[in-house]
Design an enzyme around this catalytic site. Structure first.
Site, PDB file in Angstrom:
ATOM      1  N   ARG A   1      23.800  -2.040  -3.309  1.00 14.12           N
ATOM      2  CA  ARG A   1      22.656  -2.584  -2.582  1.00 14.12           C
ATOM      3  C   ARG A   1      21.389  -2.108  -3.287  1.00 14.12           C
ATOM      4  O   ARG A   1      21.420  -1.121  -4.042  1.00 14.12           O
ATOM      5  CB  ARG A   1      22.658  -2.106  -1.127  1.00 14.12           C
ATOM      6  CG  ARG A   1      23.871  -2.562  -0.317  1.00 14.12           C
ATOM      7  CD  ARG A   1      23.799  -2.024   1.109  1.00 14.12           C
ATOM      8  NE  ARG A   1      24.930  -2.487   1.922  1.00 14.12           N
ATOM      9  CZ  ARG A   1      26.084  -1.834   2.041  1.00 14.12           C
ATOM     10  NH1 ARG A   1      26.252  -0.675   1.404  1.00 14.12           N
ATOM     11  NH2 ARG A   1      27.059  -2.307   2.795  1.00 14.12           N
TER      12      ARG A   1
ATOM     13  N   LYS B   1      25.048   2.396   3.641  1.00 13.79           N
ATOM     14  CA  LYS B   1      24.983   1.761   4.958  1.00 13.79           C
ATOM     15  C   LYS B   1      26.066   2.342   5.852  1.00 13.79           C
ATOM     16  O   LYS B   1      27.217   2.495   5.446  1.00 13.79           O
ATOM     17  CB  LYS B   1      25.180   0.244   4.800  1.00 13.79           C
ATOM     18  CG  LYS B   1      24.867  -0.547   6.064  1.00 13.79           C
ATOM     19  CD  LYS B   1      24.892  -2.032   5.776  1.00 13.79           C
ATOM     20  CE  LYS B   1      24.520  -2.839   7.013  1.00 13.79           C
ATOM     21  NZ  LYS B   1      24.528  -4.297   6.740  1.00 13.79           N
TER      22      LYS B   1
ATOM     23  N   HIS C   1      19.819  -9.028  -3.998  1.00 14.97           N
ATOM     24  CA  HIS C   1      21.080  -8.836  -3.272  1.00 14.97           C
ATOM     25  C   HIS C   1      22.143  -9.847  -3.713  1.00 14.97           C
ATOM     26  O   HIS C   1      23.334  -9.612  -3.527  1.00 14.97           O
ATOM     27  CB  HIS C   1      20.833  -8.962  -1.762  1.00 14.97           C
ATOM     28  CG  HIS C   1      21.890  -8.302  -0.931  1.00 14.97           C
ATOM     29  ND1 HIS C   1      22.131  -6.937  -0.953  1.00 14.97           N
ATOM     30  CD2 HIS C   1      22.794  -8.816  -0.062  1.00 14.97           C
ATOM     31  CE1 HIS C   1      23.126  -6.653  -0.126  1.00 14.97           C
ATOM     32  NE2 HIS C   1      23.552  -7.775   0.425  1.00 14.97           N
TER      33      HIS C   1
ATOM     34  N   ARG D   1      24.797  -8.369  -5.923  1.00 12.94           N
ATOM     35  CA  ARG D   1      25.900  -7.681  -5.240  1.00 12.94           C
ATOM     36  C   ARG D   1      26.932  -8.703  -4.736  1.00 12.94           C
ATOM     37  O   ARG D   1      28.145  -8.498  -4.887  1.00 12.94           O
ATOM     38  CB  ARG D   1      25.344  -6.860  -4.070  1.00 12.94           C
ATOM     39  CG  ARG D   1      26.397  -6.231  -3.154  1.00 12.94           C
ATOM     40  CD  ARG D   1      25.707  -5.364  -2.112  1.00 12.94           C
ATOM     41  NE  ARG D   1      26.515  -5.112  -0.933  1.00 12.94           N
ATOM     42  CZ  ARG D   1      27.372  -4.102  -0.796  1.00 12.94           C
ATOM     43  NH1 ARG D   1      27.544  -3.255  -1.802  1.00 12.94           N
ATOM     44  NH2 ARG D   1      28.045  -3.928   0.312  1.00 12.94           N
TER      45      ARG D   1
ATOM     46  N   HIS E   1      32.294  -1.731   2.679  1.00 12.57           N
ATOM     47  CA  HIS E   1      32.387  -2.461   3.944  1.00 12.57           C
ATOM     48  C   HIS E   1      33.306  -1.719   4.906  1.00 12.57           C
ATOM     49  O   HIS E   1      34.403  -1.293   4.536  1.00 12.57           O
ATOM     50  CB  HIS E   1      32.942  -3.872   3.716  1.00 12.57           C
ATOM     51  CG  HIS E   1      31.975  -4.790   3.058  1.00 12.57           C
ATOM     52  ND1 HIS E   1      32.371  -5.946   2.403  1.00 12.57           N
ATOM     53  CD2 HIS E   1      30.627  -4.743   2.942  1.00 12.57           C
ATOM     54  CE1 HIS E   1      31.300  -6.566   1.919  1.00 12.57           C
ATOM     55  NE2 HIS E   1      30.236  -5.849   2.237  1.00 12.57           N
TER      56      HIS E   1
ATOM     57  N   TYR F   1      33.743 -13.563   0.871  1.00  9.59           N
ATOM     58  CA  TYR F   1      33.589 -13.936  -0.539  1.00  9.59           C
ATOM     59  C   TYR F   1      34.715 -14.841  -1.032  1.00  9.59           C
ATOM     60  O   TYR F   1      34.573 -15.496  -2.060  1.00  9.59           O
ATOM     61  CB  TYR F   1      33.489 -12.677  -1.415  1.00  9.59           C
ATOM     62  CG  TYR F   1      32.267 -11.860  -1.095  1.00  9.59           C
ATOM     63  CD1 TYR F   1      30.992 -12.317  -1.419  1.00  9.59           C
ATOM     64  CD2 TYR F   1      32.373 -10.645  -0.425  1.00  9.59           C
ATOM     65  CE1 TYR F   1      29.865 -11.581  -1.098  1.00  9.59           C
ATOM     66  CE2 TYR F   1      31.245  -9.898  -0.106  1.00  9.59           C
ATOM     67  CZ  TYR F   1      29.999 -10.380  -0.444  1.00  9.59           C
ATOM     68  OH  TYR F   1      28.879  -9.646  -0.128  1.00  9.59           O
TER      69      TYR F   1
END
Length: 329
Positions: free
Chosen positions: A135, A160, A266, A269, A292, A301
């Site tokens: 990120r 995150k 972004h 990524r 994640h 994705y």
């Protein structure tokens, strides 16, 4: 309690819980707007219907996005829980549902065209966003100790969800990164000679290790060229580069590369994740590299692979391969 004193109490509550300065700015701004909306009444005098009225006004008159609405709600939930000391009741009906959107993804050729339009530090930063799936702020907050050239890996600290993870260090960035760090080390020595305050340290490390901020291992990989005043301590120190510099550089490179997609920093990524899956890497591996919490986030994705949704081939492909394209097309 006067409003200004109340906001300072909110700041203290945010800092005690180790939230970032960006979160502090955002939460305090929403709390201030909430107080002004209700004619400067103290939040202790306001209840769930008043919170609902504020959020409804944001949607009706300000037309804010679902993520902005939820950010305002999170700020108020924090305020009532930790400052007013009266947690709000059930507010699930006030939490906006974000529409599911497919991420913008560049092809590998488009990534190559984009990177060819960049030079210097921004090329290096963009290379890490794409090559390691970082990120934006994860890249800019890298410290010297987070880079392992020999093992070709880097460590993302406090990402995150406040989690650490390991990602790959792409081979093409190793040599330019080594050159870059040599210039950063010279800047570090100049700062030490000027007796600047050390870099900002997370949580209570500055108290536990007072000299750590002036150690090489803790320095930013991408320091700003300008010294600034720390808004929390008022000390003069060198922060990492501003995220806007890379964001602007990526947008300009997209334009110069004539890429007809709404691509941002972004997007690199997103492209990393998609290209890893295209190359046959297990989705769980990609999930770990991206950080994640839920594999369902990573699975999105699979819907933007270059071979079509879910890898499906349209029956029209076979039809034309057998019969050819009509002569009058």
């Amino acid at each position: 309690m006067p409003k200004s004193e109340f906001l300072e109490t909110c700041r203290d509550a945010i800092r005690v819980r180790g939230l970032s300065y960006r979160t502090e700015q955002s939460y305090v701004d929403w709390i201030k707007r909430f107080i002004l909306f209700h004619k400067r009444r103290h939040p202790a005098e306001l209840f769930e219907p008043d919170v609902e009225a504020f959020l409804t006004d944001l949607v009706r008159t300000r037309d804010v996005s679902p993520s902005t609405q939820n950010q305002a709600l999170n700020a108020l939930i924090f305020m009532y829980r930790y400052v007013v000391m009266r947690p709000l009741g059930p507010l699930s009906s006030l939490r906006a549902t974000k529409p599911t959107k497919l991420p913008v993804v560049l092809t590998q050729t488009e990534v190559e065209r984009l990177l060819k339009q960049m030079r210097g530090d921004v090329w290096l930063q963009a290379g890490l966003l794409y090559g390691a799936g970082l990120r934006l702020m994860e890249c800019l907050r890298l410290r010297i100790k987070d880079i392992d050239m020999e093992k070709r890996m880097l460590i993302v600290r406090d990402g995150k969800g406040r989690k650490d993870r390991v990602s790959v260090l792409p081979d093409p960035v190793v040599e330019p990164l080594t050159t870059h760090l040599a210039s950063v080390h010279q800047l570090f020595k100049d700062d030490c000679a000027a007796n600047l305050a050390g870099v900002h340290l997370p949580f209570a490390l500055a108290r536990k290790y007072p000299s750590a901020g002036k150690e090489w291992s803790w320095q930013w990989v991408f320091p700003s060229q300008r010294v600034s005043t720390d808004p929390r301590t008022s000390l003069s120190r060198r922060h990492h580069v501003s995220p806007s510099s890379l964001q602007k550089a990526v947008r300009a490179a997209v334009k110069r590369a004539k890429i007809a997609k709404n691509a941002s920093s972004h997007t690199l990524r997103h492209s990393f994740a998609t290209h890893m899956i295209e190359r046959g890497y297990d989705i769980r591996t990609v999930q770990e590299l991206l950080g994640h919490a839920d594999v369902r986030t990573t699975q999105i994705y699979t819907h933007v692979l270059n071979r079509g949704p879910g890898g499906v081939s349209s029956p029209l492909n076979a039809f034309f391969s057998e019969l050819g394209r009509p002569s009058d097309y």
